[in-house]
Structures are given as structure tokens and as C-alpha cells.
Design a protein around this motif. Structure first.
Motif, PDB file in Angstrom:
ATOM      1  N   ALA A 160      30.782  30.022  28.136  1.00  0.00           N
ATOM      2  CA  ALA A 160      30.485  28.623  27.835  1.00  0.00           C
ATOM      3  C   ALA A 160      29.902  28.526  26.434  1.00  0.00           C
ATOM      4  CB  ALA A 160      29.510  28.055  28.857  1.00  0.00           C
ATOM      5  N   SER A 165      33.337  26.062  24.865  1.00  0.00           N
ATOM      6  CA  SER A 165      32.867  24.669  24.784  1.00  0.00           C
ATOM      7  C   SER A 165      34.008  23.690  24.533  1.00  0.00           C
ATOM      8  CB  SER A 165      31.792  24.541  23.709  1.00  0.00           C
ATOM      9  OG  SER A 165      30.566  25.108  24.116  1.00  0.00           O
ATOM     10  N   TYR A 169      35.703  21.257  27.360  1.00  0.00           N
ATOM     11  CA  TYR A 169      35.524  19.822  27.129  1.00  0.00           C
ATOM     12  C   TYR A 169      36.852  19.088  27.248  1.00  0.00           C
ATOM     13  CZ  TYR A 169      32.321  16.201  25.493  1.00  0.00           C
ATOM     14  OH  TYR A 169      31.490  15.117  25.424  1.00  0.00           O
ATOM     15  N   GLN A 195      28.446  25.343  19.647  1.00  0.00           N
ATOM     16  CA  GLN A 195      28.685  25.297  21.093  1.00  0.00           C
ATOM     17  C   GLN A 195      28.398  23.882  21.597  1.00  0.00           C
ATOM     18  OE1 GLN A 195      26.797  28.613  23.106  1.00  0.00           O
ATOM     19  NE2 GLN A 195      27.422  30.058  21.507  1.00  0.00           N
ATOM     20  N   LEU A 197      29.015  22.054  24.102  1.00  0.00           N
ATOM     21  CA  LEU A 197      28.649  21.692  25.477  1.00  0.00           C
ATOM     22  C   LEU A 197      27.146  21.487  25.635  1.00  0.00           C
ATOM     23  CD1 LEU A 197      30.801  24.048  27.759  1.00  0.00           C
ATOM     24  CD2 LEU A 197      31.067  21.585  27.432  1.00  0.00           C
ATOM     25  N   HIS A 198      26.363  22.020  24.699  1.00  0.00           N
ATOM     26  CA  HIS A 198      24.917  22.091  24.881  1.00  0.00           C
ATOM     27  C   HIS A 198      24.187  21.184  23.893  1.00  0.00           C
ATOM     28  CE1 HIS A 198      26.355  25.402  27.212  1.00  0.00           C
ATOM     29  NE2 HIS A 198      26.716  26.079  26.141  1.00  0.00           N
ATOM     30  N   LYS A 207      23.451  28.414  30.480  1.00  0.00           N
ATOM     31  CA  LYS A 207      24.609  27.730  29.909  1.00  0.00           C
ATOM     32  C   LYS A 207      25.517  27.130  30.969  1.00  0.00           C
ATOM     33  CE  LYS A 207      24.953  30.157  25.490  1.00  0.00           C
ATOM     34  NZ  LYS A 207      25.805  31.018  24.618  1.00  0.00           N
ATOM     35  N   ALA A 211      26.610  23.318  30.879  1.00  0.00           N
ATOM     36  CA  ALA A 211      28.034  22.976  30.859  1.00  0.00           C
ATOM     37  C   ALA A 211      28.383  22.024  31.999  1.00  0.00           C
ATOM     38  CB  ALA A 211      28.869  24.251  30.951  1.00  0.00           C
ATOM     39  N   THR A 214      27.296  18.449  31.187  1.00  0.00           N
ATOM     40  CA  THR A 214      28.141  17.815  30.183  1.00  0.00           C
ATOM     41  C   THR A 214      29.503  17.442  30.742  1.00  0.00           C
ATOM     42  OG1 THR A 214      27.048  19.029  28.384  1.00  0.00           O
ATOM     43  CG2 THR A 214      29.229  18.120  27.925  1.00  0.00           C
TER      44      THR A 214
END
Length: 399
Positions: A160, A165, A169, A195, A197-198, A207, A211, A214
Motif C-alpha cells: 500500500a 496507492s 485508488y 503514497q 492513500l495516506h 497502512k 488504505a 481511503t
């Protein structure tokens, strides 16, 4: 001269033959020629039930869509609607457009279904889904059937991080129904440069949890399953077992070789990506259809030969570029469309903004997928690659 609906129907019957349900069955089953079944009802009617193999071209879009749907004006076409009226008028219009071999099914779908013949109902999309995936529905290569495949698909992402990411997504946005994510790391502030996602407020959070927040916030259709564990030879076959496509977003050789070997043994497609400073590459390793990673690099490099992103750095947008290619390739594999990157590798040089395509060949001497494989069980490779045990260098670490 004013014309009535009855006049229009009489004119249509003068030029368009009407055939019975039984005659349609015979044409479909027996003459050896391709028959195009054209459903001219509204999409909502089509979803609720249609003849197997029928193509939906609603009456309101007929003139615009028919040349794309059936380009051959000499093709055999059977048009139908719910009761036989709309299809007769539609067939008359197609006659006027030059389609020579078209008939209308008398009684329509109602008569077909009432006679006890086989019919098919498509996936029933919610009102929210009809809006969310409307642009996919417009693509002939995807459509509602393809979107149903995406919603039923299961994709496992190894990592992730930088590559995982953007891949995750866009797969979530596209409606992949189940996304598994394997990563045992926690969010670090240094991750946030790439990254996506974070977020800042999740520094220190695992993570896989970040993830999940998100991706499920982006698309509630998607189930995100997090595996907060380090990949090794003991767990990888369990992790990949239930998934259709594996996406490799790791940044270290032990994991890369382990994922490759496991995918070969399990006959799973492996969508590979890697990045280094300003350069990246992407390909698809698909057992029995093309080379695997070991066809290119039979053995891991010696310790210290290849620094990780934590040691050498990486341009923040680069994983976005490569990860998006991985997402595209994953969707193509699930939908069965286009030409996947099997036997081809894309190389990106962002400083020169050059993209090269390299041909990859299956190696008959490959130790894993070759004619006489020497690697027949999974191996943990950490001892070969000089890893020092930090979070960014663990076997579940990502770019």
C-alpha cells in the motif's frame, strides 16, 4: 397529407418481414450463419430480461449506434422489442438506412418469454451505480456486462505504498468489488510525498487500515481486505489463493521473486511495476501466456547491488505514472479487452520524457517456468539481497 400511427405500421409491414418466436429459435440454432439479435427496448427493460446473446440498442439511439454495432449492412438481423411494435418500426428505419436482411420478431420478448424459452437477466445496478459507472457503460468494450465483471473481481495488491496507492485508488474508483492489500508497515511522514492513500493525520497508523479508510470512502461498492503481515513462503499461497489478479507493488527483490514464483505455481497473472529515482517500468507476467520475472532475471542480485527507494530516492509523481499503468493492465485482464502487456515491458524515463517498449521472451531454461524447472518450491530470499531490516526494506515494504 397527415399520417396516422396505423399508416406507419402498415408501411413498415410492407417492407419488413415479421417472424414468429419459433422461426427465431430455428434461425438462431440452425443455419450456421451469424445472426444479430437486436433488442430495441429501453435499457431498463433489457436489464430485466432479454434473449441470450442479444445486443441492446434502444430505439432512441438506433440511428446513432447501429453502424457501430452492426457495420455489415448485409448481416442477418432479428430485431425485437417487448410486443413487436417498436421493433417493426426500428426495422423499417434500418431498411431505409440500407440494411437488407432484417426481420422483426412478432410478439417480442413477451411472446418469447411466455413460450417458455430461455432468457437472461443482467445484473441489476442501483441508481447510485448507474450514475457512478455511467462513463463505463458508454464504452462498448466495458458496458454493463463489463462493469458486472469488475464488481465481481478480486484483486490482491502487494503493498500500500508508492505503486500500490495509485493502483488501488483507480481500481477502487473503477469498481473492483474486492481489493486485498498486503502490507505490514505503518504510515510514515516520508511516505506522504508519493503514497497518496495516506494522510498527515494517519502517521503511525497501519497502512492497510489507512488504505481501507481511503478506498471505501471513495467507493462504498468496494470491499477492502487488509492483511497486516509480512509476505513469506509460508503465507503467500494462502494470500493469493482467492484472487483473480495479483499486483506487485513492492520495492525489494526478495518479495519480487517470491511473488513471481507463487504466481507461476498458482497460475495467476502478475501485474508488475517497479520504480527507481526518475525511471519506472511495467509489464504483465502471465503463466503459460508469456515470460515470468525469472525469464529476465533468473537469480536475485548480490547484496547491495540495487539500493531501495529509501536509499536512492524517488520522484514523487513517478509511482503515480507506473501505478496507473498497472491499474489499466489489471482492468484489461479482468475485462478481457485490448492487448495486455504480456511479453512487453514499458520503460519510462521521466527526465527525458521517453517511453520505450521492450519485447520480452519466455526463456525455455527459466528455473521456474521453463521446460525443466529447477525451482519447484517457494524460497525466502532475504539472505541473498542484503536487507537490513528497516520498515522500508521488509519483504512487505513498498515503493
Amino acid at each position: 397529407m397527415e399520417r396516422t400511427f396505423k399508416d406507419i405500421m402498415n408501411d413498415a409491414r410492407q417492407v419488413v418481414p415479421e417472424v414468429s418466436v419459433d422461426q427465431v429459435k430455428q434461425r438462431i440454432a440452425g443455419n450456421g450463419k451469424e445472426v444479430h439479435l437486436l433488442d430495441v427496448r429501453e435499457r431498463e427493460e433489457y436489464r430485466e430480461g432479454h434473449l441470450p446473446g442479444a445486443v441492446s440498442v434502444p430505439r432512441g439511439f438506433l440511428e446513432m449506434k447501429i453502424e457501430e454495432t452492426v457495420p455489415d449492412r448485409g448481416a442477418e438481423i432479428i430485431a425485437y422489442c417487448q410486443g413487436g411494435t417498436r421493433s417493426l418500426i426500428a426495422a423499417k428505419i434500418l431498411k431505409d438506412m440500407g440494411y437488407k436482411n432484417i426481420v422483426s420478431m412478432s410478439g417480442g420478448f413477451g411472446a418469447w418469454k411466455g413460450a417458455g424459452n430461455q432468457w437472461k437477466a443482467d445484473r441489476q445496478f442501483s441508481a447510485d451505480q448507474l450514475q457512478r459507472y455511467s462513463r463505463h457503460f458508454l464504452l462498448p468494450e466495458v458496458g454493463e456486462e463489463g462493469q458486472a465483471k469488475l464488481l465481481d473481481a478480486k484483486v490482491l495488491l502487494i503493498g500500500a505504498g508508492g505503486l500500490g496507492s495509485p493502483t488501488a485508488y483507480y481500481l477502487a474508483a473503477a469498481g473492483i468489488g474486492t481489493l486485498g492489500i498486503v502490507d505490514d508497515d505503518v504510515v510514515d511522514r516520508s511516505n506522504l510525498q508519493r503514497q497518496i492513500l495516506h494522510t498527515e493525520d494517519r502517521v503511525g497508523m497501519p497502512k492497510v487500515e489507512s488504505a481501507k479508510l481511503t478506498l471505501e470512502g471513495l467507493n462504498p461498492d468496494v470491499e477492502v481486505i487488509g492483511y497486516r503481515e509480512r509476505i513469506n513462503s509460508e503465507n503467500i499461497m494462502r494470500l493469493i489463493a482467492d484472487y483473480d489478479v495479483i499486483v506487485d507493488g513492492c520495492d525489494n527483490f526478495p518479495t519480487r521473486y517470491l511473488v513471481n514464483d507463487a504466481c507461476v505455481f498458482a497460475n495467476k497473472p502478475n501485474v508488475h511495476g517497479s520504480i527507481f529515482q526518475f525511471e519506472g517500468q511495467a509489464t504483465v507476467f502471465h503463466p503459460a501466456k508469456g515470460p515470468c520475472y525469472r525469464c529476465l532475471f533468473p537469480e536475485p542480485p548480490p547484496p547491495g547491488a540495487a539500493p531501495s527507494c529509501a536509499e536512492a530516492g524517488v520522484l514523487g509523481v513517478l509511482p503515480g505514472l507506473v501505478g496507473c499503468v498497472q491499474a489499466v493492465e489489471t482492468l484489461k485482464l479482468i475485462l478481457g479487452i485490448g492487448k495486455p502487456l504480456i511479453g512487453r515491458l514499458l520503460h519510462f524515463d521521466t527526465l527525458a520524457m521517453e517511453i520505450k517498449q521492450l519485447k520480452l521472451r519466455k526463456d525455455p531454461e527459466c528455473p521456474v517456468c521453463g521446460e525443466h524447472p529447477t525451482v519447484t518450491e517457494l524460497i525466502d530470499y532475504e539472505e541473498f539481497c542484503g536487507l537490513r531490516g528497516g520498515h522500508d526494506e521488509q519483504a512487505a515494504a513498498t515503493a
